[in-house]
Scaffold this active site. Sequence first.
Site, PDB file in Angstrom:
ATOM      1  CG  HIS A 166      -3.484   3.778   0.903  1.00 34.07           C
ATOM      2  ND1 HIS A 166      -3.767   2.813  -0.055  1.00 34.07           N
ATOM      3  CD2 HIS A 166      -3.477   2.173   2.199  1.00 34.07           C
ATOM      4  CE1 HIS A 166      -4.370   1.850   0.270  1.00 34.07           C
ATOM      5  NE2 HIS A 166      -4.045   1.281   0.908  1.00 34.07           N
ATOM      6  CG  ASN A 203      -6.897  -1.615  -0.022  1.00 31.58           C
ATOM      7  OD1 ASN A 203      -6.190  -0.522  -0.852  1.00 31.58           O
ATOM      8  ND2 ASN A 203      -6.470  -0.976   1.417  1.00 31.58           N
ATOM      9  CB  CYS A 208      -0.754  -0.218   1.164  1.00 26.74           C
ATOM     10  SG  CYS A 208      -2.001  -1.173   1.482  1.00 26.74           S
TER      11      CYS A 208
HETATM   12  O1  UT7 Z   1      -4.624  -0.876   2.643  1.00 26.66           O
HETATM   13  C1  UT7 Z   1      -3.613  -1.878   3.736  1.00 26.66           C
HETATM   14  C2  UT7 Z   1      -4.142  -1.360   5.270  1.00 26.66           C
HETATM   15  N1  UT7 Z   1      -5.178  -1.964   5.182  1.00 26.66           N
HETATM   16  C3  UT7 Z   1      -6.255  -2.212   5.979  1.00 26.66           C
HETATM   17  O2  UT7 Z   1      -5.790  -0.971   6.871  1.00 26.66           O
HETATM   18  C4  UT7 Z   1      -7.851  -2.420   7.185  1.00 26.66           C
HETATM   19  C5  UT7 Z   1      -7.733  -2.214   8.333  1.00 26.66           C
HETATM   20  N2  UT7 Z   1      -8.983  -3.073   9.043  1.00 26.66           N
HETATM   21  C6  UT7 Z   1     -10.348  -3.116   8.336  1.00 26.66           C
HETATM   22  O3  UT7 Z   1     -10.347  -2.382   7.668  1.00 26.66           O
HETATM   23  C7  UT7 Z   1     -10.767  -3.879   8.773  1.00 26.66           C
HETATM   24  O4  UT7 Z   1     -10.197  -4.638  10.780  1.00 26.66           O
HETATM   25  C8  UT7 Z   1     -11.605  -4.278   8.456  1.00 26.66           C
HETATM   26  C9  UT7 Z   1     -12.997  -3.990   8.029  1.00 26.66           C
HETATM   27  C10 UT7 Z   1     -10.995  -4.869   7.040  1.00 26.66           C
HETATM   28  C11 UT7 Z   1     -13.048  -5.845   9.073  1.00 26.66           C
HETATM   29  O5  UT7 Z   1     -13.877  -4.793   9.462  1.00 26.66           O
HETATM   30  P1  UT7 Z   1     -13.110  -5.311  11.699  1.00 26.66           P
HETATM   31  O6  UT7 Z   1     -15.042  -4.616  11.949  1.00 26.66           O
HETATM   32  O7  UT7 Z   1     -12.176  -5.562  11.805  1.00 26.66           O
HETATM   33  O8  UT7 Z   1     -14.025  -6.424  11.167  1.00 26.66           O
HETATM   34  P2  UT7 Z   1     -14.060  -8.269  12.150  1.00 26.66           P
HETATM   35  O9  UT7 Z   1     -13.217  -8.918  10.947  1.00 26.66           O
HETATM   36  O10 UT7 Z   1     -13.061  -8.467  13.136  1.00 26.66           O
HETATM   37  O11 UT7 Z   1     -15.230  -9.253  11.778  1.00 26.66           O
HETATM   38  C12 UT7 Z   1     -16.946  -8.674  12.633  1.00 26.66           C
HETATM   39  C13 UT7 Z   1     -17.667  -9.926  11.758  1.00 26.66           C
HETATM   40  C14 UT7 Z   1     -16.807 -10.702  12.126  1.00 26.66           C
HETATM   41  O12 UT7 Z   1     -18.145 -12.403  13.144  1.00 26.66           O
HETATM   42  P3  UT7 Z   1     -18.462 -12.646  14.087  1.00 26.66           P
HETATM   43  O13 UT7 Z   1     -17.164 -12.988  14.544  1.00 26.66           O
HETATM   44  O14 UT7 Z   1     -18.413 -10.987  15.246  1.00 26.66           O
HETATM   45  O15 UT7 Z   1     -19.413 -13.127  13.877  1.00 26.66           O
HETATM   46  C15 UT7 Z   1     -16.957 -11.286  10.643  1.00 26.66           C
HETATM   47  O16 UT7 Z   1     -17.029 -12.973  10.881  1.00 26.66           O
HETATM   48  O17 UT7 Z   1     -17.630  -9.847  10.470  1.00 26.66           O
HETATM   49  C16 UT7 Z   1     -17.632 -10.378   9.920  1.00 26.66           C
HETATM   50  N3  UT7 Z   1     -17.887 -10.026   8.822  1.00 26.66           N
HETATM   51  C17 UT7 Z   1     -18.347  -9.873   7.515  1.00 26.66           C
HETATM   52  N4  UT7 Z   1     -19.441 -10.323   8.025  1.00 26.66           N
HETATM   53  C18 UT7 Z   1     -20.235  -9.624   6.356  1.00 26.66           C
HETATM   54  C19 UT7 Z   1     -15.628 -10.079   8.167  1.00 26.66           C
HETATM   55  N5  UT7 Z   1     -16.253  -9.399   6.755  1.00 26.66           N
HETATM   56  C20 UT7 Z   1     -17.643  -9.602   6.901  1.00 26.66           C
HETATM   57  C21 UT7 Z   1     -18.112  -9.408   5.053  1.00 26.66           C
HETATM   58  N6  UT7 Z   1     -19.746  -9.636   5.597  1.00 26.66           N
HETATM   59  N7  UT7 Z   1     -17.341  -9.268   4.275  1.00 26.66           N
END
Ligand code: UT7
Length: 336
Positions: free
Chosen positions: A263, A293, A118
């Site tokens: 970014h 992204n 990135c």
């Molecule tokens: O470009 C390089 C740098 N990258 C970044 O800066 C990304 C940084 N991280 C993020 O933007 C966030 O962590 C994400 C957007 C990737 C994920 O968001 P989060 O709030 O951290 O979600 P999570 O991975 O902790 O997941 C929360 C819940 C989980 O369900 P449970 O375990 O709470 O029941 C996941 O299984 O959301 C679920 N989940 C989804 N649900 C629907 C994960 N992905 C999805 C999805 N649709 N696509």
Amino acid sequence: MSTLRHSEIAGVGHYVPSRVVTNADLTEIMETTDEWIQERTGIRERRWFEEGKDTTANMGANAARKALEMAGLQPDDVQMIVFATLSPDYFFPGSGVLLQRELGIKAPIPAFDVRNQCSGFVYALSMADQFIKTGMYDTVLVVGSEIHSSGLDKTTRGRSVSVIFGDGAGAVVMRPSTREGHGILSTHLHAQGEFAEELIVKEPGSNREGRVEYVMANELEMYPYMNGQNVFKHAVVRFPQVIKEALDQNGMQPTDIDMLIPHQANLRITQYVQQKMGLSDDKIFSNIQRYGNTTAASVPIALSEAVAEGKIKRGDLVCLAAFGSGFTWASALIKW
Ligand code: UT7
């Protein structure tokens, strides 16, 4: 004491594949919702490449042609190519030489790839800046291009990563600045390898015997893995830090920024950075809603759109900032 010359961005352009994939389209192939994706990331749609039409190198070339046109230059004027990507056409050689061929540049100019995810584009821009500052080259093409969509786990298993990434390319042409005090004022590059495995595609790695056989039996490891929450936690610290570092070095304040091009990692991260830096809505650019992204391509695509929309004017103070896998992060401060 000799004063090094400054480089400036003489032209900028971008290209995105024509295939639009909406959040609703993703709900057809995995368990996700438009609401979840928009609430967590701000993304509404992204572009996916078309096999047989788009390649990492030719998308970069399409963006480069536009940047050259804006600069009033021809491909043969380019003296060096720096190509940032984490999704090269081939394992080797790099996409820089393919771009050289694609643009029809016959001269044996140097071309190389930057593997910095990135922050790859800002790293590449910094390299171009050093070559121009020292007087080694006058015209350097800097490209960021990615095809993520061919390598994502597009099932429910991979949804936390695959809904985020999109394909696209952006490019700038850099030249020595002829205007006193204008151009790239400074660049700032950082890395912290202890977090290498927090955002990673492990395979096909080279550090095991029989790597091809291993990959065939463990194909899951060819998909990106991201510890999203930890990446998020570090991103919201490093973005403001590296922007402030650039401002401090130039004796400036956040209020001096006319346009921040971060970014496009996640709209929530961008909003956090905006609030932390105290920037009004017109001083920060977001297009993640439409492209997701696009990693090394995200900064030049955003810069290109901001310029095309008249949001960056001559004399404006523009800051580029990026954070991502490695972890690596970087910024560039530019007097436009
Ligand atoms: O470009 C390089 C740098 N990258 C970044 O800066 C990304 C940084 N991280 C993020 O933007 C966030 O962590 C994400 C957007 C990737 C994920 O968001 P989060 O709030 O951290 O979600 P999570 O991975 O902790 O997941 C929360 C819940 C989980 O369900 P449970 O375990 O709470 O029941 C996941 O299984 O959301 C679920 N989940 C989804 N649900 C629907 C994960 N992905 C999805 C999805 N649709 N696509």
